[in-house]
Motif scaffolding. Structure first.
Motif, mmCIF file in Angstrom:
data_model
loop_
_atom_site.group_PDB
_atom_site.id
_atom_site.type_symbol
_atom_site.label_atom_id
_atom_site.label_comp_id
_atom_site.label_asym_id
_atom_site.label_seq_id
_atom_site.Cartn_x
_atom_site.Cartn_y
_atom_site.Cartn_z
ATOM 1 N N THR A 1 0.857 -1.179 0.000
ATOM 2 C CA THR A 1 0.000 0.000 0.000
ATOM 3 C C THR A 1 0.896 1.233 0.000
ATOM 4 O OG1 THR A 1 -1.790 -1.128 1.179
ATOM 5 C CG2 THR A 1 -1.785 1.283 1.228
ATOM 6 N N VAL A 2 0.823 2.002 -1.061
ATOM 7 C CA VAL A 2 1.681 3.179 -1.224
ATOM 8 C C VAL A 2 0.882 4.409 -0.835
ATOM 9 C CG1 VAL A 2 3.093 4.514 -2.824
ATOM 10 C CG2 VAL A 2 2.886 2.022 -3.112
ATOM 11 N N ARG A 3 1.373 5.155 0.131
ATOM 12 C CA ARG A 3 0.689 6.354 0.594
ATOM 13 C C ARG A 3 1.337 7.599 -0.010
ATOM 14 N NH1 ARG A 3 -2.789 4.456 4.123
ATOM 15 N NH2 ARG A 3 -2.303 2.492 5.204
ATOM 16 N N ALA A 4 0.518 8.512 -0.453
ATOM 17 C CA ALA A 4 0.971 9.754 -1.095
ATOM 18 C C ALA A 4 1.986 9.468 -2.198
ATOM 19 C CB ALA A 4 1.566 10.698 -0.060
ATOM 20 N N PRO A 5 1.617 8.652 -3.194
ATOM 21 C CA PRO A 5 2.554 8.352 -4.276
ATOM 22 C C PRO A 5 2.822 9.577 -5.141
ATOM 23 C CG PRO A 5 0.380 7.573 -4.846
ATOM 24 C CD PRO A 5 0.290 8.051 -3.431
ATOM 25 N N ASP A 6 3.968 9.553 -5.812
ATOM 26 C CA ASP A 6 4.277 10.618 -6.764
ATOM 27 C C ASP A 6 3.235 10.610 -7.881
ATOM 28 O OD1 ASP A 6 6.563 11.120 -5.283
ATOM 29 O OD2 ASP A 6 7.827 9.855 -6.563
ATOM 30 N N SER A 7 2.995 11.769 -8.460
ATOM 31 C CA SER A 7 2.084 11.832 -9.599
ATOM 32 C C SER A 7 2.725 11.158 -10.805
ATOM 33 C CB SER A 7 1.733 13.284 -9.925
ATOM 34 O OG SER A 7 2.910 14.014 -10.263
ATOM 35 N N ILE A 8 1.890 10.669 -11.719
ATOM 36 C CA ILE A 8 2.380 10.018 -12.928
ATOM 37 C C ILE A 8 1.731 10.676 -14.137
ATOM 38 C CG2 ILE A 8 2.805 7.822 -11.775
ATOM 39 C CD1 ILE A 8 0.185 6.781 -12.974
ATOM 40 N N HIS A 9 2.255 10.362 -15.305
ATOM 41 C CA HIS A 9 1.680 10.891 -16.538
ATOM 42 C C HIS A 9 0.280 10.325 -16.748
ATOM 43 C CE1 HIS A 9 1.265 11.861 -20.827
ATOM 44 N NE2 HIS A 9 2.226 12.750 -20.630
ATOM 45 N N ALA A 10 -0.586 11.096 -17.373
ATOM 46 C CA ALA A 10 -1.977 10.676 -17.585
ATOM 47 C C ALA A 10 -2.078 9.404 -18.398
ATOM 48 C CB ALA A 10 -2.756 11.801 -18.261
ATOM 49 N N THR A 11 -1.094 9.128 -19.258
ATOM 50 C CA THR A 11 -1.138 7.921 -20.084
ATOM 51 C C THR A 11 -0.393 6.745 -19.454
ATOM 52 O OG1 THR A 11 0.808 8.632 -21.353
ATOM 53 C CG2 THR A 11 -1.360 9.252 -22.213
ATOM 54 N N ASN A 12 0.152 6.925 -18.234
ATOM 55 C CA ASN A 12 0.866 5.842 -17.557
ATOM 56 C C ASN A 12 -0.007 5.263 -16.452
ATOM 57 O OD1 ASN A 12 2.971 4.086 -17.108
ATOM 58 N ND2 ASN A 12 4.273 5.541 -16.063
ATOM 59 N N SER A 13 0.502 4.235 -15.768
ATOM 60 C CA SER A 13 -0.165 3.657 -14.617
ATOM 61 C C SER A 13 0.889 3.367 -13.550
ATOM 62 C CB SER A 13 -0.901 2.368 -14.994
ATOM 63 O OG SER A 13 0.001 1.288 -15.143
ATOM 64 N N TYR A 14 0.428 3.048 -12.338
ATOM 65 C CA TYR A 14 1.363 2.678 -11.275
ATOM 66 C C TYR A 14 1.800 1.219 -11.398
ATOM 67 C CZ TYR A 14 0.407 7.093 -8.898
ATOM 68 O OH TYR A 14 0.311 8.431 -8.589
ATOM 69 N N ALA A 15 1.215 0.492 -12.335
ATOM 70 C CA ALA A 15 1.575 -0.909 -12.557
ATOM 71 C C ALA A 15 1.793 -1.145 -14.042
ATOM 72 C CB ALA A 15 0.484 -1.831 -12.017
ATOM 73 N N SER A 16 2.742 -0.424 -14.624
ATOM 74 C CA SER A 16 3.050 -0.583 -16.048
ATOM 75 C C SER A 16 4.120 -1.630 -16.335
ATOM 76 C CB SER A 16 3.458 0.766 -16.654
ATOM 77 O OG SER A 16 2.343 1.626 -16.744
ATOM 78 N N PRO A 17 5.153 -1.811 -15.488
ATOM 79 C CA PRO A 17 6.137 -2.863 -15.773
ATOM 80 C C PRO A 17 5.487 -4.253 -15.758
ATOM 81 C CG PRO A 17 7.014 -1.290 -14.179
ATOM 82 C CD PRO A 17 5.561 -0.994 -14.330
ATOM 83 N N THR A 18 5.863 -5.081 -16.712
ATOM 84 C CA THR A 18 5.336 -6.441 -16.816
ATOM 85 C C THR A 18 6.109 -7.381 -15.898
ATOM 86 O OG1 THR A 18 4.573 -6.111 -19.082
ATOM 87 C CG2 THR A 18 5.031 -8.374 -18.426
ATOM 88 N N PRO A 19 5.421 -8.276 -15.164
ATOM 89 C CA PRO A 19 6.134 -9.254 -14.329
ATOM 90 C C PRO A 19 6.935 -10.225 -15.184
ATOM 91 C CG PRO A 19 3.766 -9.188 -13.816
ATOM 92 C CD PRO A 19 3.966 -8.430 -15.095
ATOM 93 N N VAL A 20 7.759 -11.036 -14.511
ATOM 94 C CA VAL A 20 8.512 -12.078 -15.203
ATOM 95 C C VAL A 20 8.429 -13.355 -14.369
ATOM 96 C CG1 VAL A 20 10.714 -11.304 -14.172
ATOM 97 C CG2 VAL A 20 10.728 -12.751 -16.202
ATOM 98 N N ILE A 21 8.214 -14.481 -15.055
ATOM 99 C CA ILE A 21 8.139 -15.788 -14.405
ATOM 100 C C ILE A 21 9.461 -16.517 -14.605
ATOM 101 C CG2 ILE A 21 7.030 -18.062 -14.459
ATOM 102 C CD1 ILE A 21 4.482 -16.640 -15.427
ATOM 103 N N ASP A 22 9.982 -17.085 -13.520
ATOM 104 C CA ASP A 22 11.192 -17.902 -13.611
ATOM 105 C C ASP A 22 11.072 -19.025 -12.584
ATOM 106 O OD1 ASP A 22 13.997 -18.293 -14.671
ATOM 107 O OD2 ASP A 22 14.431 -18.107 -12.526
ATOM 108 N N ASN A 23 11.125 -20.258 -13.068
ATOM 109 C CA ASN A 23 10.946 -21.422 -12.208
ATOM 110 C C ASN A 23 9.655 -21.295 -11.408
ATOM 111 O OD1 ASN A 23 13.357 -22.664 -13.103
ATOM 112 N ND2 ASN A 23 14.557 -21.376 -11.715
ATOM 113 N N GLN A 24 9.714 -21.374 -10.075
ATOM 114 C CA GLN A 24 8.501 -21.334 -9.262
ATOM 115 C C GLN A 24 8.170 -19.934 -8.748
ATOM 116 O OE1 GLN A 24 6.296 -23.875 -8.899
ATOM 117 N NE2 GLN A 24 7.648 -24.712 -10.484
#
Length: 434
Positions: free
Chosen positions: A120-143
């Protein structure tokens, strides 16, 4: 228009050798058809030639399931063992809080299996209107599945239990929000950390999250930190000399590091481009990359050098019609891409000459994929354009889904997995009657 720089065009046989080398590498890194483990798929290039998803689809056609998604997130789905993993960010504006979560869905039915609270992020920095706070894609490796939210945290989650194995916070001033996706290689989680305040590449031990190595980026000629930031995802490649290179595109410089220890192999100055997003692609000993904002350009540079190779290893550069966000697709000696304003282009990899140009329409951020014998381009307006391959490419169909397409799609088991800002879809052709 293309500009040839520094080197004479490679002889015809060199292109053939490069294609053969690529084929060998593809065979080496072949994976099961039910796996899409990182941003842009098994090889990080958006290609699934052994797949045959439908070319016509929508809410009323070739739809297997559709699952609504909470929050706002532009991260792409990653898939293994019949489970789809997605990150999301729940923004509670009145409380100035962002809740970061990891979701898992059954790939066959679309049923939501787990919702894992990460932070839970409190008082997060502002972001660009076309971005999101969860834009990086996860990566799966083994388990494990690794979730990276830039300055808001990096998490290793056990895929079986859903428990957080470890977490780290690497503070960074992104400027407009996080963007660079992580990769895992030889037990190391590799992150490009190109912020306004500092720029570096780091490797963490995948099992513990502890530091393995950190490398500062080259000096930049920029009046502000805004022109030093970047959001690119790294690429691993082995050159003809046998060196395993970690290619990390950034503002002003493309840099190659030793993936094991972070030592620099070479660097190439590409000018004043910044906020770089497109992930590079590689054919043989040549890397193709876009240069970011200002005026995006497409460059081709050889990767078999040492030191500063700016004056010796640039093969060509194209200065018009290049995206600042969407990554290219490379197949059979041709580069396919779409610029931010919906103009798709195809370029010859040896010369940089434009083979064709087609106006698709709309705004584009998501990277295209190649599946079977077709290209798939999705825009902000929820349209997916399907094109044939080659120098006589044609738009064969335009599909419409509800919502905005910002995430790059995935392909598994001949099915297209498509995320919008509202839902995630599985499209596939009907099974033949028994």
């Amino acid at each position: 228009m293309s500009i040839r720089c520094c080197l004479h065009p490679a002889p015809r046989w060199a292109g053939v050798c490069s294609i053969l080398l690529l084929a060998l590498l593809c065979e080496r890194f072949a994976v099961a058809s039910d796996t899409w483990p990182e941003f842009r798929g098994p090889r990080g290039d958006g290609i699934a030639v052994d797949q045959s998803p439908p070319i016509e689809f929508g809410d009323d056609k070739n739809l297997t399931w559709k699952t609504p998604l909470a929050g706002r997130a532009w991260s792409s789905p990653v898939i293994a063992d019949n489970v789809i993993w997605l990150t999301t960010a729940i923004e509670r504006s009145a409380e100035e809080v962002v809740e970061l979560k990891l979701l898992s869905l059954d790939a066959e039915t679309g049923e939501l299996r787990k919702t894992i609270d990460l932070s839970t992020v409190r008082a997060p920095d502002s972001i660009h209107a076309t971005n999101s706070y969860a834009s990086p894609t996860p990566v799966i490796d083994n388990q494990s599945v690794y979730c990276h939210f830039g300055t808001y945290g990096t998490f290793c989650v056990d895929r079986s239990s859903g428990q957080v194995v470890w977490q780290r916070t690497l503070p960074l001033e992104h400027g407009v929000g996080p963007g660079s996706s992580p990769i895992v290689h030889e037990g190391r989680l590799i992150l490009i950390q190109d912020g306004m305040d500092q720029q570096y590449v780091t490797a963490l031990a995948a099992d513990t999250g502890q530091d393995v190595w950190t490398k500062q980026r080259p000096p930049m000629e920029a009046p502000t930190g805004d022109q030093k930031k970047a959001y690119c995802t790294p690429v691993i490649v082995t050159d003809s000399l046998g060196r395993e290179q970690l290619l990390c595109m950034g503002s002003q410089w493309m840099v190659s590091y030793d993936a094991e220890n972070g030592e620099e192999y070479w660097r190439l100055y590409h000018g004043k481009g910044y906020s770089v997003v497109p992930r590079p692609v590689v054919l043989g000993d040549v890397v193709f990359f876009a240069t970011g904002f200002n005026t995006p350009e497409l460059w081709a540079g050889r990767i078999d050098g040492e030191g500063d190779v700016t004056s010796t290893h640039v093969q060509w550069a194209v200065k018009k019609g290049i995206p600042s966000k969407s990554s290219p697709v490379l197949h059979d000696g041709l580069l396919y891409l779409v610029d931010d304003n919906g103009v798709a282009s195809c370029f010859d990899t040896q010369t940089g000459d434009r083979v064709w140009k087609k106006r698709l329409g709309g705004k584009f951020s998501a990277s295209p994929i190649l599946a079977g014998n077709h290209l798939y381009f999705g825009n902000h307006e929820g349209e997916v354009f399907v094109l044939t391959l080659g120098d006589d490419s044609e738009v064969v169909t335009t599909n419409q889904v509800e919502g905005q397409i910002m995430a790059s799609p995935a392909v598994i088991d001949n099915a297209l997995i498509l995320r919008t800002d509202e839902a995630i879809y599985r499209f596939e052709n009907p099974s033949p009657a028994s």
